[in-house]
Design an enzyme around this catalytic site. Structure first.
Site, PDB file in Angstrom:
ATOM      1  N   LYS A 115     -15.747  -6.400   6.684  1.00 22.23           N
ATOM      2  CA  LYS A 115     -14.953  -7.454   7.310  1.00 22.23           C
ATOM      3  C   LYS A 115     -14.528  -6.940   8.677  1.00 22.23           C
ATOM      4  O   LYS A 115     -14.488  -5.731   8.902  1.00 22.23           O
ATOM      5  CB  LYS A 115     -13.724  -7.787   6.451  1.00 22.23           C
ATOM      6  CG  LYS A 115     -12.962  -6.575   5.954  1.00 22.23           C
ATOM      7  CD  LYS A 115     -12.086  -6.912   4.766  1.00 22.23           C
ATOM      8  CE  LYS A 115     -11.491  -5.673   4.113  1.00 22.23           C
ATOM      9  NZ  LYS A 115     -10.843  -5.922   2.838  1.00 22.23           N
ATOM     10  N   SER A 167      -2.861  -7.445   3.827  1.00 27.03           N
ATOM     11  CA  SER A 167      -2.998  -7.126   5.253  1.00 27.03           C
ATOM     12  C   SER A 167      -3.352  -8.381   6.043  1.00 27.03           C
ATOM     13  O   SER A 167      -2.842  -8.608   7.139  1.00 27.03           O
ATOM     14  CB  SER A 167      -4.098  -6.080   5.465  1.00 27.03           C
ATOM     15  OG  SER A 167      -3.784  -4.896   4.773  1.00 27.03           O
ATOM     16  N   ARG A 202      -2.668  -6.565  -7.660  1.00 25.68           N
ATOM     17  CA  ARG A 202      -1.598  -7.556  -7.473  1.00 25.68           C
ATOM     18  C   ARG A 202      -1.690  -8.643  -8.539  1.00 25.68           C
ATOM     19  O   ARG A 202      -0.880  -8.729  -9.430  1.00 25.68           O
ATOM     20  CB  ARG A 202      -1.677  -8.178  -6.071  1.00 25.68           C
ATOM     21  CG  ARG A 202      -1.237  -7.245  -4.963  1.00 25.68           C
ATOM     22  CD  ARG A 202      -1.646  -7.760  -3.621  1.00 25.68           C
ATOM     23  NE  ARG A 202      -3.094  -7.967  -3.583  1.00 25.68           N
ATOM     24  CZ  ARG A 202      -3.782  -8.247  -2.503  1.00 25.68           C
ATOM     25  NH1 ARG A 202      -3.180  -8.427  -1.359  1.00 25.68           N
ATOM     26  NH2 ARG A 202      -5.084  -8.395  -2.548  1.00 25.68           N
ATOM     27  N   HIS A 243       0.842  -1.212   0.000  1.00 27.14           N
ATOM     28  CA  HIS A 243       0.000   0.000   0.000  1.00 27.14           C
ATOM     29  C   HIS A 243       0.875   1.260   0.000  1.00 27.14           C
ATOM     30  O   HIS A 243       0.590   2.235  -0.695  1.00 27.14           O
ATOM     31  CB  HIS A 243      -0.892   0.026   1.255  1.00 27.14           C
ATOM     32  CG  HIS A 243      -1.908  -1.076   1.311  1.00 27.14           C
ATOM     33  ND1 HIS A 243      -2.051  -1.923   2.396  1.00 27.14           N
ATOM     34  CD2 HIS A 243      -2.838  -1.481   0.404  1.00 27.14           C
ATOM     35  CE1 HIS A 243      -3.031  -2.790   2.160  1.00 27.14           C
ATOM     36  NE2 HIS A 243      -3.523  -2.548   0.967  1.00 27.14           N
TER      37      HIS A 243
HETATM   38  O1  PNS Z   1      -8.808  -2.266   0.865  1.00 26.52           O
HETATM   39  P1  PNS Z   1     -10.123  -2.774   0.378  1.00 26.52           P
HETATM   40  O2  PNS Z   1     -10.852  -3.482   1.469  1.00 26.52           O
HETATM   41  O3  PNS Z   1      -9.995  -3.594  -0.865  1.00 26.52           O
HETATM   42  O4  PNS Z   1     -10.988  -1.458   0.002  1.00 26.52           O
HETATM   43  C1  PNS Z   1     -12.305  -1.574  -0.495  1.00 26.52           C
HETATM   44  C2  PNS Z   1     -12.965  -0.197  -0.522  1.00 26.52           C
HETATM   45  C3  PNS Z   1     -12.971   0.443   0.851  1.00 26.52           C
HETATM   46  C4  PNS Z   1     -12.248   0.720  -1.498  1.00 26.52           C
HETATM   47  C5  PNS Z   1     -14.426  -0.408  -1.033  1.00 26.52           C
HETATM   48  O5  PNS Z   1     -15.063  -1.371  -0.248  1.00 26.52           O
HETATM   49  C6  PNS Z   1     -15.251   0.867  -1.027  1.00 26.52           C
HETATM   50  O6  PNS Z   1     -15.111   1.678  -1.924  1.00 26.52           O
HETATM   51  N1  PNS Z   1     -16.081   1.054   0.031  1.00 26.52           N
HETATM   52  C7  PNS Z   1     -16.858   2.266   0.247  1.00 26.52           C
HETATM   53  C8  PNS Z   1     -18.348   2.033  -0.042  1.00 26.52           C
HETATM   54  C9  PNS Z   1     -18.578   2.074  -1.539  1.00 26.52           C
HETATM   55  O7  PNS Z   1     -18.341   3.075  -2.188  1.00 26.52           O
HETATM   56  N2  PNS Z   1     -19.081   0.944  -2.074  1.00 26.52           N
HETATM   57  C10 PNS Z   1     -19.343   0.792  -3.488  1.00 26.52           C
HETATM   58  C11 PNS Z   1     -18.092   0.365  -4.239  1.00 26.52           C
HETATM   59  S1  PNS Z   1     -18.417   0.147  -5.965  1.00 26.52           S
END
Ligand code: PNS
Length: 172
Positions: free
Chosen positions: A41, A128, A90, A17
């Site tokens: 999660k 992570s 990745r 990251h």
């Molecule tokens: O590090 P991660 O867990 O892969 O991040 C995922 C994240 C936080 C970017 C994604 O879950 C997100 O954008 N969440 C915010 C809510 C949202 O906008 N949901 C619709 C996504 S299309």
């Protein structure tokens, strides 16, 4: 001025990251790292801890700011005047979800561009969740996270062990 939002759970941020954030900072005028406060999660670190840990790890990268957010990523992007969303990729296994999120985010806000940065080879195996699993089982995480995050992880699991309850916070 081009501002990019780099959103994620960052529970905690890994060297992968950190690598994406610093590489993006070399391209865009400003990067806002958005730490999502309610991932689907279980999280090991609180939102405030995840923000503080990533900010400390990024110390010295002047055009990066770390903030928490709730709600939709596209709404947060708008609120910080970001024109671009940055994500790291990745392996092929990341691609399907990233593609889905990118298409849905752009469906909601067509003017918002999504750019995926390919992982650096040395971090392609990192996540992570795997870092948390290694620390929880007493393994070495040298080179996988920054020093401050390694310290925070060890401290967190030491406290959890002391309270004799190690929940399965490994699924992120
Ligand atoms: O590090 P991660 O867990 O892969 O991040 C995922 C994240 C936080 C970017 C994604 O879950 C997100 O954008 N969440 C915010 C809510 C949202 O906008 N949901 C619709 C996504 S299309």
């Amino acid at each position: 001025m081009t501002t990019a939002l780099y959103p994620g759970s960052f529970d905690p941020a890994t060297m992968g990251h950190l690598d994406i954030a610093t590489r993006a900072a070399a391209i865009f005028d400003k990067i806002v790292v958005g730490v999502y406060d309610a991932p689907a999660k279980n999280v090991l670190f609180t939102t405030e801890e995840r923000v503080a840990l990533f900010a400390e790890a990024l110390h010295g990268t002047p055009n990066v700011e770390v903030k928490s957010f709730s709600g939709l990523t596209v709404d947060f992007a708008r609120s910080v005047n970001a024109q671009v969303i940055v994500r790291g990729l990745r392996a092929i296994s990341d691609f399907e979800l990233e593609m889905q999120m990118a298409l849905l985010n752009r469906k909601m806000v067509p003017s918002l561009e999504v750019m995926c940065f390919m992982t650096s080879l040395e971090y392609s195996f990192l996540s992570s969740s795997i870092v948390k699993e290694i620390v929880s089982l007493g393994g070495s995480i040298d080179g996988m996270v920054s020093d401050n995050i390694a310290k925070a992880l060890k401290e967190k699991y030491r406290k959890l062990k002391e309270s004799a309850s190690i929940p399965r916070y490994l699924n992120s």
